[in-house]
Design a protein around this motif. Structure first.
Motif, PDB file in Angstrom:
ATOM      1  N   ILE A  44       0.843  -1.202   0.000  1.00  0.00           N
ATOM      2  CA  ILE A  44       0.000   0.000   0.000  1.00  0.00           C
ATOM      3  C   ILE A  44       0.877   1.250   0.000  1.00  0.00           C
ATOM      4  O   ILE A  44       0.631   2.215  -0.742  1.00  0.00           O
ATOM      5  CB  ILE A  44      -0.944   0.004   1.218  1.00  0.00           C
ATOM      6  N   TRP A  45       1.922   1.238   0.837  1.00  0.00           N
ATOM      7  CA  TRP A  45       2.839   2.374   0.906  1.00  0.00           C
ATOM      8  C   TRP A  45       3.534   2.602  -0.437  1.00  0.00           C
ATOM      9  O   TRP A  45       3.643   3.724  -0.909  1.00  0.00           O
ATOM     10  CB  TRP A  45       3.861   2.153   2.005  1.00  0.00           C
ATOM     11  N   GLU A  46       3.965   1.538  -1.076  1.00  0.00           N
ATOM     12  CA  GLU A  46       4.627   1.656  -2.379  1.00  0.00           C
ATOM     13  C   GLU A  46       3.667   2.194  -3.440  1.00  0.00           C
ATOM     14  O   GLU A  46       4.057   2.991  -4.294  1.00  0.00           O
ATOM     15  CB  GLU A  46       5.199   0.294  -2.796  1.00  0.00           C
ATOM     16  N   CYS A  47       2.409   1.750  -3.390  1.00  0.00           N
ATOM     17  CA  CYS A  47       1.400   2.262  -4.342  1.00  0.00           C
ATOM     18  C   CYS A  47       1.155   3.751  -4.134  1.00  0.00           C
ATOM     19  O   CYS A  47       1.039   4.519  -5.098  1.00  0.00           O
ATOM     20  CB  CYS A  47       0.093   1.489  -4.191  1.00  0.00           C
ATOM     21  N   LEU A  48       1.060   4.159  -2.865  1.00  0.00           N
ATOM     22  CA  LEU A  48       0.847   5.581  -2.566  1.00  0.00           C
ATOM     23  C   LEU A  48       2.025   6.421  -3.037  1.00  0.00           C
ATOM     24  O   LEU A  48       1.850   7.503  -3.609  1.00  0.00           O
ATOM     25  CB  LEU A  48       0.625   5.783  -1.066  1.00  0.00           C
ATOM     26  N   LEU A  49       3.231   5.920  -2.798  1.00  0.00           N
ATOM     27  CA  LEU A  49       4.427   6.642  -3.225  1.00  0.00           C
ATOM     28  C   LEU A  49       4.474   6.755  -4.752  1.00  0.00           C
ATOM     29  O   LEU A  49       4.784   7.819  -5.300  1.00  0.00           O
ATOM     30  CB  LEU A  49       5.673   5.921  -2.718  1.00  0.00           C
ATOM     31  N   ALA A  50       4.126   5.661  -5.448  1.00  0.00           N
ATOM     32  CA  ALA A  50       4.100   5.693  -6.907  1.00  0.00           C
ATOM     33  C   ALA A  50       3.019   6.640  -7.413  1.00  0.00           C
ATOM     34  O   ALA A  50       3.233   7.387  -8.379  1.00  0.00           O
ATOM     35  CB  ALA A  50       3.858   4.285  -7.457  1.00  0.00           C
ATOM     36  N   PHE A  51       1.863   6.652  -6.747  1.00  0.00           N
ATOM     37  CA  PHE A  51       0.766   7.550  -7.146  1.00  0.00           C
ATOM     38  C   PHE A  51       1.193   9.007  -7.039  1.00  0.00           C
ATOM     39  O   PHE A  51       0.995   9.805  -7.960  1.00  0.00           O
ATOM     40  CB  PHE A  51      -0.464   7.306  -6.270  1.00  0.00           C
ATOM     41  N   VAL A  52       1.810   9.381  -5.905  1.00  0.00           N
ATOM     42  CA  VAL A  52       2.266  10.756  -5.701  1.00  0.00           C
ATOM     43  C   VAL A  52       3.342  11.117  -6.720  1.00  0.00           C
ATOM     44  O   VAL A  52       3.339  12.217  -7.282  1.00  0.00           O
ATOM     45  CB  VAL A  52       2.787  10.937  -4.268  1.00  0.00           C
ATOM     46  N   SER A  53       4.253  10.183  -6.993  1.00  0.00           N
ATOM     47  CA  SER A  53       5.345  10.456  -7.945  1.00  0.00           C
ATOM     48  C   SER A  53       4.806  10.691  -9.352  1.00  0.00           C
ATOM     49  O   SER A  53       5.180  11.667 -10.011  1.00  0.00           O
ATOM     50  CB  SER A  53       6.322   9.273  -7.957  1.00  0.00           C
TER      51      SER A  53
END
Length: 239
Positions: free
Chosen positions: A222-231
């Motif tokens: 979930i954290w990796e998805c959020l980071l990718a979304f923001v990026s």
């Protein structure tokens, strides 16, 4: 002859970059070009050696713009539409390449003539003044502009509308008591539009693999998805 008839006898020339639109098509075009192929970045210095007009023309050869997507200044555009409907001649006088200028003129449908950069000559400052004076005579036109590049044109115009001015244009306006259209105050809506938040929604597709693999309780994923979304959202806004 009443005041309206007298005004309509004099064409109104309008600058494009920073005046009619709240952006600069040189930068917009460059970003679109580099998005198309980042390797063009190595050609830009060579084009710059040939002067500003060369850069603009080389970019215009390789890309198209969507006139409907540009950030037009609503107050000025409404004024131009109203005066066009009353029979006044409206002239688009810009340093942007003719290809882009004519696309914008065709989209808006209010311009009777387009003066733009052609060939090796950049139609700004003194060249724009000379072009307008040759067509209409000194004090034979009114002019709407926004920057220090427009000061020479201001001096040759009968009346001036200073739109969202930079410091030089603002000083000229104050010294001559010219009409002004200040830039609208920035609000939260302004920043949301600048960040192009509506383009972020497609980035939610990043989470599809996680959902399909039933990993939605995997906090690391979930954290990796959020980071990718923001990026990806930041990249969309930057472009």
């Amino acid at each position: 002859m009443d005041a309206r008839s007298d005004r309509n006898a004099i064409p109104l020339a309008v600058d494009l970059d920073g005046t009619l639109i709240a952006t600069d098509l040189l930068w917009e075009g460059l970003f679109i070009l580099l998005k198309k192929n980042p390797l063009y970045l190595f050609l830009v210095p060579l084009w710059l050696a040939g002067g500003p007009a060369r850069v603009k023309q080389e970019i215009a050869k390789r890309i198209d713009i969507d006139p409907a997507s540009l950030p037009y200044r609503a107050e000025l555009l409404a004024r131009l539409r109203a005066e066009h409907e009353e029979g006044r001649k409206i002239v688009l006088a810009t340093g942007t390449p003719r290809k882009f200028a004519e696309a914008i003129a065709a989209h808006l449908g209010i311009f009777d003539r387009v003066l733009a950069t052609d060939g090796p000559h950049n139609l700004t400052s003194g060249r724009k003044r000379a072009s307008l004076a040759a067509a209409y005579g000194d004090a034979g036109f009114d002019y709407a502009g926004n920057s220090h590049h427009d000061l020479k044109v201001f001096d040759a115009a009968r009346n001036v509308i200073v739109v969202a001015p930079d410091r030089s244009a603002q000083r000229w306006q104050a010294a001559h008591g010219a009409e002004t259209m200040p830039a609208p105050k920035r609000t939260l809506k302004t920043y949301v539009k600048m960040l192009r938040v509506h383009q972020w929604l497609k980035n939610s597709l990043i989470a599809v693999p996680m959902v399909l693999s039933h990993e939605y309780f995997n906090f690391g994923m979930i954290w990796e998805c959020l980071l990718a979304f923001v990026s990806f959202s930041a990249v969309a806004s930057a472009i």
